[in-house]
Design a protein around this motif. Sequence first.
Motif, PDB file in Angstrom:
ATOM      1  N   PHE A  96       0.474  -0.192   4.200  1.00  0.00           N
ATOM      2  CA  PHE A  96      -0.843  -0.762   3.905  1.00  0.00           C
ATOM      3  C   PHE A  96      -0.691  -2.277   3.873  1.00  0.00           C
ATOM      4  O   PHE A  96       0.029  -2.819   3.043  1.00  0.00           O
ATOM      5  CB  PHE A  96      -1.354  -0.218   2.570  1.00  0.00           C
ATOM      6  CG  PHE A  96      -2.415  -1.065   1.944  1.00  0.00           C
ATOM      7  CD1 PHE A  96      -3.618  -1.281   2.602  1.00  0.00           C
ATOM      8  CD2 PHE A  96      -2.226  -1.668   0.708  1.00  0.00           C
ATOM      9  CE1 PHE A  96      -4.602  -2.081   2.049  1.00  0.00           C
ATOM     10  CE2 PHE A  96      -3.209  -2.465   0.146  1.00  0.00           C
ATOM     11  CZ  PHE A  96      -4.391  -2.675   0.822  1.00  0.00           C
ATOM     12  N   VAL A  97      -1.337  -2.962   4.819  1.00  0.00           N
ATOM     13  CA  VAL A  97      -1.163  -4.408   4.943  1.00  0.00           C
ATOM     14  C   VAL A  97      -2.455  -5.108   4.534  1.00  0.00           C
ATOM     15  O   VAL A  97      -3.539  -4.722   4.980  1.00  0.00           O
ATOM     16  CB  VAL A  97      -0.782  -4.798   6.386  1.00  0.00           C
ATOM     17  CG1 VAL A  97      -0.496  -6.285   6.479  1.00  0.00           C
ATOM     18  CG2 VAL A  97       0.424  -4.009   6.840  1.00  0.00           C
ATOM     19  N   ASN A 119     -12.064  -9.230  15.147  1.00  0.00           N
ATOM     20  CA  ASN A 119     -12.645  -8.777  16.414  1.00  0.00           C
ATOM     21  C   ASN A 119     -11.762  -7.731  17.078  1.00  0.00           C
ATOM     22  O   ASN A 119     -12.265  -6.785  17.688  1.00  0.00           O
ATOM     23  CB  ASN A 119     -12.833  -9.990  17.339  1.00  0.00           C
ATOM     24  CG  ASN A 119     -13.768  -9.694  18.471  1.00  0.00           C
ATOM     25  OD1 ASN A 119     -14.705  -8.908  18.316  1.00  0.00           O
ATOM     26  ND2 ASN A 119     -13.518 -10.291  19.619  1.00  0.00           N
ATOM     27  N   ARG A 120     -10.435  -7.878  16.928  1.00  0.00           N
ATOM     28  CA  ARG A 120      -9.523  -6.871  17.486  1.00  0.00           C
ATOM     29  C   ARG A 120      -9.548  -5.592  16.668  1.00  0.00           C
ATOM     30  O   ARG A 120      -9.103  -4.557  17.133  1.00  0.00           O
ATOM     31  CB  ARG A 120      -8.089  -7.417  17.513  1.00  0.00           C
ATOM     32  CG  ARG A 120      -7.844  -8.529  18.502  1.00  0.00           C
ATOM     33  CD  ARG A 120      -6.348  -8.770  18.673  1.00  0.00           C
ATOM     34  NE  ARG A 120      -5.681  -9.092  17.420  1.00  0.00           N
ATOM     35  CZ  ARG A 120      -5.478 -10.325  16.964  1.00  0.00           C
ATOM     36  NH1 ARG A 120      -5.882 -11.365  17.644  1.00  0.00           N
ATOM     37  NH2 ARG A 120      -4.854 -10.523  15.822  1.00  0.00           N
ATOM     38  N   GLY A 121     -10.030  -5.687  15.453  1.00  0.00           N
ATOM     39  CA  GLY A 121     -10.101  -4.508  14.594  1.00  0.00           C
ATOM     40  C   GLY A 121      -8.748  -4.064  14.093  1.00  0.00           C
ATOM     41  O   GLY A 121      -8.434  -2.883  14.055  1.00  0.00           O
ATOM     42  N   GLU A 122      -7.918  -5.039  13.701  1.00  0.00           N
ATOM     43  CA  GLU A 122      -6.598  -4.693  13.157  1.00  0.00           C
ATOM     44  C   GLU A 122      -6.769  -3.897  11.865  1.00  0.00           C
ATOM     45  O   GLU A 122      -7.726  -4.128  11.109  1.00  0.00           O
ATOM     46  CB  GLU A 122      -5.809  -5.970  12.848  1.00  0.00           C
ATOM     47  CG  GLU A 122      -5.596  -6.890  14.029  1.00  0.00           C
ATOM     48  CD  GLU A 122      -4.758  -6.288  15.120  1.00  0.00           C
ATOM     49  OE1 GLU A 122      -4.033  -5.315  14.852  1.00  0.00           O
ATOM     50  OE2 GLU A 122      -4.813  -6.795  16.255  1.00  0.00           O
ATOM     51  N   ASN A 123      -5.838  -3.004  11.591  1.00  0.00           N
ATOM     52  CA  ASN A 123      -5.944  -2.191  10.386  1.00  0.00           C
ATOM     53  C   ASN A 123      -5.381  -2.936   9.185  1.00  0.00           C
ATOM     54  O   ASN A 123      -4.310  -2.630   8.683  1.00  0.00           O
ATOM     55  CB  ASN A 123      -5.222  -0.856  10.576  1.00  0.00           C
ATOM     56  CG  ASN A 123      -6.086   0.091  11.354  1.00  0.00           C
ATOM     57  OD1 ASN A 123      -7.224   0.342  10.989  1.00  0.00           O
ATOM     58  ND2 ASN A 123      -5.573   0.581  12.459  1.00  0.00           N
ATOM     59  N   ILE A 124      -6.120  -3.955   8.770  1.00  0.00           N
ATOM     60  CA  ILE A 124      -5.707  -4.746   7.610  1.00  0.00           C
ATOM     61  C   ILE A 124      -6.918  -4.933   6.702  1.00  0.00           C
ATOM     62  O   ILE A 124      -8.061  -4.822   7.137  1.00  0.00           O
ATOM     63  CB  ILE A 124      -5.126  -6.130   8.015  1.00  0.00           C
ATOM     64  CG1 ILE A 124      -6.104  -6.888   8.921  1.00  0.00           C
ATOM     65  CG2 ILE A 124      -3.791  -5.977   8.701  1.00  0.00           C
ATOM     66  CD1 ILE A 124      -5.706  -8.301   9.250  1.00  0.00           C
ATOM     67  N   GLN A 205      -8.976   2.269   1.349  1.00  0.00           N
ATOM     68  CA  GLN A 205      -9.028   3.607   1.953  1.00  0.00           C
ATOM     69  C   GLN A 205      -9.357   3.537   3.442  1.00  0.00           C
ATOM     70  O   GLN A 205      -8.798   4.292   4.235  1.00  0.00           O
ATOM     71  CB  GLN A 205     -10.044   4.463   1.198  1.00  0.00           C
ATOM     72  CG  GLN A 205      -9.424   5.004  -0.081  1.00  0.00           C
ATOM     73  CD  GLN A 205     -10.431   5.505  -1.067  1.00  0.00           C
ATOM     74  OE1 GLN A 205     -11.617   5.216  -0.947  1.00  0.00           O
ATOM     75  NE2 GLN A 205      -9.971   6.237  -2.054  1.00  0.00           N
ATOM     76  N   ASN A 206     -10.246   2.607   3.831  1.00  0.00           N
ATOM     77  CA  ASN A 206     -10.552   2.427   5.257  1.00  0.00           C
ATOM     78  C   ASN A 206      -9.305   2.046   6.039  1.00  0.00           C
ATOM     79  O   ASN A 206      -9.092   2.522   7.149  1.00  0.00           O
ATOM     80  CB  ASN A 206     -11.598   1.327   5.441  1.00  0.00           C
ATOM     81  CG  ASN A 206     -12.994   1.817   5.155  1.00  0.00           C
ATOM     82  OD1 ASN A 206     -13.193   2.984   4.895  1.00  0.00           O
ATOM     83  ND2 ASN A 206     -13.937   0.918   5.212  1.00  0.00           N
ATOM     84  N   VAL A 207      -8.496   1.152   5.437  1.00  0.00           N
ATOM     85  CA  VAL A 207      -7.283   0.716   6.129  1.00  0.00           C
ATOM     86  C   VAL A 207      -6.298   1.884   6.245  1.00  0.00           C
ATOM     87  O   VAL A 207      -5.690   2.102   7.296  1.00  0.00           O
ATOM     88  CB  VAL A 207      -6.653  -0.478   5.385  1.00  0.00           C
ATOM     89  CG1 VAL A 207      -5.293  -0.815   5.959  1.00  0.00           C
ATOM     90  CG2 VAL A 207      -7.560  -1.678   5.463  1.00  0.00           C
ATOM     91  N   SER A 214     -11.145  -4.242   7.208  1.00  0.00           N
ATOM     92  CA  SER A 214     -12.067  -4.295   6.082  1.00  0.00           C
ATOM     93  C   SER A 214     -12.011  -5.699   5.506  1.00  0.00           C
ATOM     94  O   SER A 214     -10.940  -6.302   5.418  1.00  0.00           O
ATOM     95  CB  SER A 214     -11.671  -3.290   5.015  1.00  0.00           C
ATOM     96  OG  SER A 214     -11.877  -1.992   5.502  1.00  0.00           O
ATOM     97  N   PHE A 215     -13.156  -6.206   5.115  1.00  0.00           N
ATOM     98  CA  PHE A 215     -13.252  -7.598   4.686  1.00  0.00           C
ATOM     99  C   PHE A 215     -14.030  -7.651   3.382  1.00  0.00           C
ATOM    100  O   PHE A 215     -15.180  -7.237   3.324  1.00  0.00           O
ATOM    101  CB  PHE A 215     -13.972  -8.393   5.789  1.00  0.00           C
ATOM    102  CG  PHE A 215     -13.944  -9.881   5.608  1.00  0.00           C
ATOM    103  CD1 PHE A 215     -12.961 -10.644   6.214  1.00  0.00           C
ATOM    104  CD2 PHE A 215     -14.904 -10.513   4.848  1.00  0.00           C
ATOM    105  CE1 PHE A 215     -12.944 -12.022   6.052  1.00  0.00           C
ATOM    106  CE2 PHE A 215     -14.890 -11.889   4.680  1.00  0.00           C
ATOM    107  CZ  PHE A 215     -13.910 -12.642   5.297  1.00  0.00           C
ATOM    108  N   VAL A 216     -13.391  -8.112   2.330  1.00  0.00           N
ATOM    109  CA  VAL A 216     -14.051  -8.210   1.019  1.00  0.00           C
ATOM    110  C   VAL A 216     -14.086  -9.678   0.613  1.00  0.00           C
ATOM    111  O   VAL A 216     -13.051 -10.283   0.392  1.00  0.00           O
ATOM    112  CB  VAL A 216     -13.315  -7.374  -0.051  1.00  0.00           C
ATOM    113  CG1 VAL A 216     -14.022  -7.485  -1.392  1.00  0.00           C
ATOM    114  CG2 VAL A 216     -13.210  -5.918   0.358  1.00  0.00           C
ATOM    115  N   GLU A 217     -15.289 -10.236   0.557  1.00  0.00           N
ATOM    116  CA  GLU A 217     -15.431 -11.600   0.050  1.00  0.00           C
ATOM    117  C   GLU A 217     -15.714 -11.526  -1.440  1.00  0.00           C
ATOM    118  O   GLU A 217     -16.517 -10.692  -1.876  1.00  0.00           O
ATOM    119  CB  GLU A 217     -16.590 -12.319   0.760  1.00  0.00           C
ATOM    120  CG  GLU A 217     -16.906 -13.662   0.106  1.00  0.00           C
ATOM    121  CD  GLU A 217     -18.042 -14.430   0.745  1.00  0.00           C
ATOM    122  OE1 GLU A 217     -18.492 -14.032   1.835  1.00  0.00           O
ATOM    123  OE2 GLU A 217     -18.461 -15.429   0.151  1.00  0.00           O
TER     124      GLU A 217
END
Lengths: 262, 74
Positions: A96-97, A119-124, A205-207, A214-217
């Motif tokens: 999990f990164v 944009n690449r949709g990396e799993n991070i 969980q999405n990652v 996933s992006f959390v501000e």
Amino acid sequence: MELIDIIKQENIVYKKSKVLNDVVMHYCPGCSHGTVQKVIAELIEELDLQERAIGVAPVGCSVFIYNYIEVDWQEAAHGRAPAVATGISRLNPDKFVFTYQGDGDLASIGSGETLHACNRGENILIIFINNGIYGMTGGQMAPTTIEGMVTSTTPFGRNAELNGHPLKITELIAKLPGTSYVTRQSVHTAAAVRKCKKAIKKGIQNVLEKKGTSFVEVVSTCNSGWKMTPVAANKWMEENMFPFYPLGDLKDDIKDEPASKN
Amino acid sequence: MAKIIGAVVVDEEKCKGCNVCVNECIHDVLALHKEVNSYGYHYSYMKNSDKCIGCANCGLVCPDTCITIYRAKV
């Protein structure tokens, strides 16, 4: 019943997570970084990810996050945390990164890396702390500084004609096809902390399920940079930052229960 | 009727006296002590210990994780 009868091991309802190291954080009193890092540590403990998690530390106040959360860390060059995290997650698909970045790191020098990784949709999972100021270097104007906000380089308030418009990078990222979950949260009250924890949990969980970035501000305070007391800074944030950075989910591709309802 | 009593234990040396927990406590339990710890911060303490219900809101907002919360039914 006396206090001594209540203070027993079996009555504990809230205590420090085991994933947090037993050191005093270097942050200023009342800094939002401490609260967000505590939430991340609690979730890593809750989801049993301590052996699987690899974090990428940014440049800024939060660089010392690697001293506080007891998982594997890699320090990246300024703004390059999503690029480093891309490499780590591609080489270790079972890990999990996540990255933890401030606005000077993510929205300014690292905006290119962030946009392209999303944009690449990396799993991070990218956790973005937005306090609208460069906290570590002395409170200069950041790209996310709202109009009229006084910083050490805009002593008369940010003027859009002279200094440009504030950047809503989370809205930009929500438009990109690679992201699966984009949200904006805050940690100024207990209710907000609970919502933020749910949002970060959903991001994790999405990652883990390989659904994309996933992006959390987290809209935060920098009370020493804003030259206010911690409580006054929280109030100022509610009155001035939230109208420009409204809280809530911006994008949720996974159509089950929303993580937060604000 | 069962009554719930809570207790807050603050790590006085780690507390930086930011006042966020005092502001968050709706039951007016916490306050900043007039004395300071070795770093010179006015640490948070239980002023009205009989009013605490152990809701854990102070612990959630504490940026330095120096609060442990206990709760018991009487």
